[in-house]
Design a protein around this motif. Sequence first.
Motif, PDB file in Angstrom:
ATOM      1  N   CYS A 149     -23.453 -13.039  26.780  1.00 43.74           N
ATOM      2  CA  CYS A 149     -24.692 -13.303  27.523  1.00 43.74           C
ATOM      3  C   CYS A 149     -24.319 -13.697  28.958  1.00 43.74           C
ATOM      4  O   CYS A 149     -23.180 -14.066  29.231  1.00 43.74           O
ATOM      5  CB  CYS A 149     -25.411 -14.452  26.826  1.00 43.74           C
ATOM      6  SG  CYS A 149     -26.901 -15.027  27.645  1.00 43.74           S
ATOM      7  N   HIS A 205     -22.895 -17.576  21.919  1.00 41.38           N
ATOM      8  CA  HIS A 205     -24.063 -17.986  21.120  1.00 41.38           C
ATOM      9  C   HIS A 205     -24.851 -16.827  20.526  1.00 41.38           C
ATOM     10  O   HIS A 205     -25.693 -17.038  19.665  1.00 41.38           O
ATOM     11  CB  HIS A 205     -24.991 -18.880  21.948  1.00 41.38           C
ATOM     12  CG  HIS A 205     -25.499 -18.220  23.182  1.00 41.38           C
ATOM     13  ND1 HIS A 205     -24.840 -18.279  24.378  1.00 41.38           N
ATOM     14  CD2 HIS A 205     -26.593 -17.450  23.403  1.00 41.38           C
ATOM     15  CE1 HIS A 205     -25.504 -17.588  25.286  1.00 41.38           C
ATOM     16  NE2 HIS A 205     -26.565 -17.066  24.719  1.00 41.38           N
ATOM     17  N   GLU A 206     -24.622 -15.591  20.982  1.00 42.79           N
ATOM     18  CA  GLU A 206     -25.368 -14.473  20.401  1.00 42.79           C
ATOM     19  C   GLU A 206     -24.557 -13.959  19.212  1.00 42.79           C
ATOM     20  O   GLU A 206     -23.384 -13.626  19.358  1.00 42.79           O
ATOM     21  CB  GLU A 206     -25.546 -13.366  21.436  1.00 42.79           C
ATOM     22  CG  GLU A 206     -26.409 -13.816  22.604  1.00 42.79           C
ATOM     23  CD  GLU A 206     -26.645 -12.716  23.630  1.00 42.79           C
ATOM     24  OE1 GLU A 206     -26.190 -11.576  23.421  1.00 42.79           O
ATOM     25  OE2 GLU A 206     -27.294 -13.004  24.647  1.00 42.79           O
ATOM     26  N   GLU A 265     -31.226 -12.061  20.749  1.00 44.76           N
ATOM     27  CA  GLU A 265     -31.571 -13.190  21.605  1.00 44.76           C
ATOM     28  C   GLU A 265     -32.229 -12.737  22.913  1.00 44.76           C
ATOM     29  O   GLU A 265     -33.302 -13.212  23.256  1.00 44.76           O
ATOM     30  CB  GLU A 265     -30.343 -14.059  21.858  1.00 44.76           C
ATOM     31  CG  GLU A 265     -30.762 -15.423  22.347  1.00 44.76           C
ATOM     32  CD  GLU A 265     -29.829 -16.018  23.363  1.00 44.76           C
ATOM     33  OE1 GLU A 265     -29.290 -15.279  24.199  1.00 44.76           O
ATOM     34  OE2 GLU A 265     -29.660 -17.235  23.310  1.00 44.76           O
TER      35      GLU A 265
HETATM   36 ZN   LIG Z   1     -27.805 -15.604  25.530  1.00 47.90          ZN
END
Ligand SMILES: [Zn+2]
Length: 349
Positions: A41, A68-69, A153
Amino acid sequence: MEKMLSVWKTAPKAGLEVKEAPVPKIKDNEVLIKVKATSICGTDLHIYEYDPWAQKRIAKNIPYIFGHEVAGEVVEVGKGTGGISIGDHVSAETHIPCGYCYQCRTGNEHICQNVKILGVDTNGTFAQYVALPYKNAWINDKKIPHWIATAQEPLGNAVHTVFSGEVAGKTITIFGMGPIGACAVALCKAAGADKVIAIDRDEFRLGFAKEFGADVIINGATPGTDTRKEIMDATNGLGADVFLEFAGAPAAFNDGLATLRAGGRASILGVFPKPFEVDVTDGMVFKGITLTGINGRKMYDTWYKARSFLSTGKVKLEKLVTHRFKLFEIEKGMQILQKKEGMKIVLEP
Ligand SMILES: [Zn+2]
Ligand SMILES: [Zn+2]
């Protein structure tokens, strides 16, 4: 102790470190996910580069695993993790709310006062395993491959922004054609927008706007381009009904505001590096516009909507995935993003 490959931010400077670490131990209320795919990201790029935002935000968390994805499979569940079973395919809602503040208790967990962000404040998904509060696990349709599901996301961010007001029959300007902006183009078209006008300064990114069905494409970097005039011409001199900002650029914000019709809606997801000048009086007050700030995804209203657009094929997320690498090749992915030669880069452990 079982070991796993993982990607760490170990020092307060640019870069990252790929190394072995213990597989996380889950607490009650957590599930252990075997990561099948994780994606990079914009936030991760900030962390990699250790830019001023990252310096302010993550200094106190170093050393830790970022990312985090994610999409993966549940391999262990803690006590009291109702609804999630071993073998489920899941992705992660990255906002981990406290559950007890004013916002959490009034249906606004996505803007929790004490929010922790996965891979920013906690160990993240650039690893073979990640521990996640069970409430943050979103069960995916097993028909959707992990390498596509990991990109949910940005789709969620786009869903939250696009549907914070009416879309059907509207003319819509969308500034910033990163993965979120491109998803927004697809969503607006699928939801019956009258005309979608996509604006960026990068030809590669604008190619995705075209791919996702934008009606008008404006490259603000092309010499002689007058972005405001082109938008006014495309809206018969009225201005757009809706203005969506994903660029996080003052010029984009002011162009969007100037070309929004009186009574229109502005929804802003872009994050701006610092405060800047805006004509509030003529641009907002006298025009009677509605302006909404968009943070994350509504939990979990946004996810249900995103699922619908994904499973019906109305938004083809796979088109956004330009590269697939092994997790240990992550630095290659970061460099591609720095050169703006990729959209969604998926890493598979
Ligand atoms: Zn993200
Ligand atoms: Zn809270």
